[in-house]
Design an enzyme around this catalytic site. Sequence first.
Site, short mmCIF file in Angstrom:
data_model
loop_
_atom_site.label_atom_id
_atom_site.label_comp_id
_atom_site.label_asym_id
_atom_site.label_seq_id
_atom_site.Cartn_x
_atom_site.Cartn_y
_atom_site.Cartn_z
N CYS A 105 -42.26 -27.93 100.82
CA CYS A 105 -43.72 -27.87 100.66
C CYS A 105 -44.40 -29.18 101.08
CB CYS A 105 -44.08 -27.55 99.21
SG CYS A 105 -43.34 -26.03 98.61
N CYS A 123 -49.69 -29.16 92.07
CA CYS A 123 -48.59 -28.38 91.50
C CYS A 123 -48.94 -27.85 90.12
CB CYS A 123 -47.32 -29.23 91.41
SG CYS A 123 -47.48 -30.68 90.35
FE1 SF4 Z 1 -42.74 -26.15 96.41
FE2 SF4 Z 1 -43.63 -26.31 93.87
FE3 SF4 Z 1 -41.45 -24.92 94.42
FE4 SF4 Z 1 -41.38 -27.58 94.63
S1 SF4 Z 1 -41.66 -26.41 92.76
S2 SF4 Z 1 -40.51 -26.07 96.08
S3 SF4 Z 1 -43.50 -27.99 95.34
S4 SF4 Z 1 -43.55 -24.49 95.20
#
Ligand code: SF4
Length: 272
Positions: A242, A265
């Site tokens: 991401c 997030c």
């Molecule tokens: Fe992406 Fe959030 Fe999953 Fe990490 S926790 S991989 S930032 S979607």
Amino acid sequence: MTILTPPLIFPNMTSKISDAQPRSTLQADRGQLPRQVPAPSHEELEDLARQSRLLENCTPEEIITWAVERYYPQLTMATAFGPEGCVILSMLAKIQPRVYVFNLDTGYQFQETLDLRDRIAERYGIVVDYQRPELTVEQFERVHGGPLYKTSPDRCCAERKIKVLHRVARGFDAWMSGIRRDQSPHRAGTPIVGWDKKFGLVKVSPLANWTKKDVWKRITDENVPYNSLHDRGYPSIGCRPCTRAVLFGEDERAGRWSGTAKTECGLHTTDD
Ligand code: SF4
């Protein structure tokens, strides 16, 4: 520095952990402590707001010292090893290196980020603890029929970050974050100290008033370890799938969840 000697915000809240206990004992206890902090009263919220105003003109070191004096050992800090987190760790090393610091290890972090944990430990003697979701990445992707970050990044963050922080928050009274007001419009109103309703903790942001330039000046002046990806076009670093490098002129968080409407997030947003 303004001398701040207020009464405890939560007088019915007493630390059950002695300062003399070894750190390993502190960590082992964390998951077993019941939540102790009741939602603050109106007066307590006003007191927090007053403290925040008083701390507006203090340095980050003074703010951290205030937080340590008031909440340690019930004070914790989450870090993703961003530049701000590394700077706070360099300050904590001089103020109170036994504050419990943890990283939300989603299983999707860059290797460069994980390497930084070792460099911080070598430099400051602070071993950042990993806090992980219950399921490994492999189990998680099997349950969801593939990587959830591709189809529902909000749910992925909720499962692999937010839920874990809720778990860790139990047993603490306050947490510190490295967010700055100038990082995004969403963070522009960040108080130095406030009540974090989502996690049931007092939230302290010692760098709220600092700029990106201030942070990097400190890193350069004191040779603070930082993530090598910053030298390769990644101003803001989260999980590998991401995060992308940004182009010249783009916002510093433009590489996070690029191509989607998601910008946070959820750790630093409120639910209401
Ligand atoms: Fe992406 Fe959030 Fe999953 Fe990490 S926790 S991989 S930032 S979607």
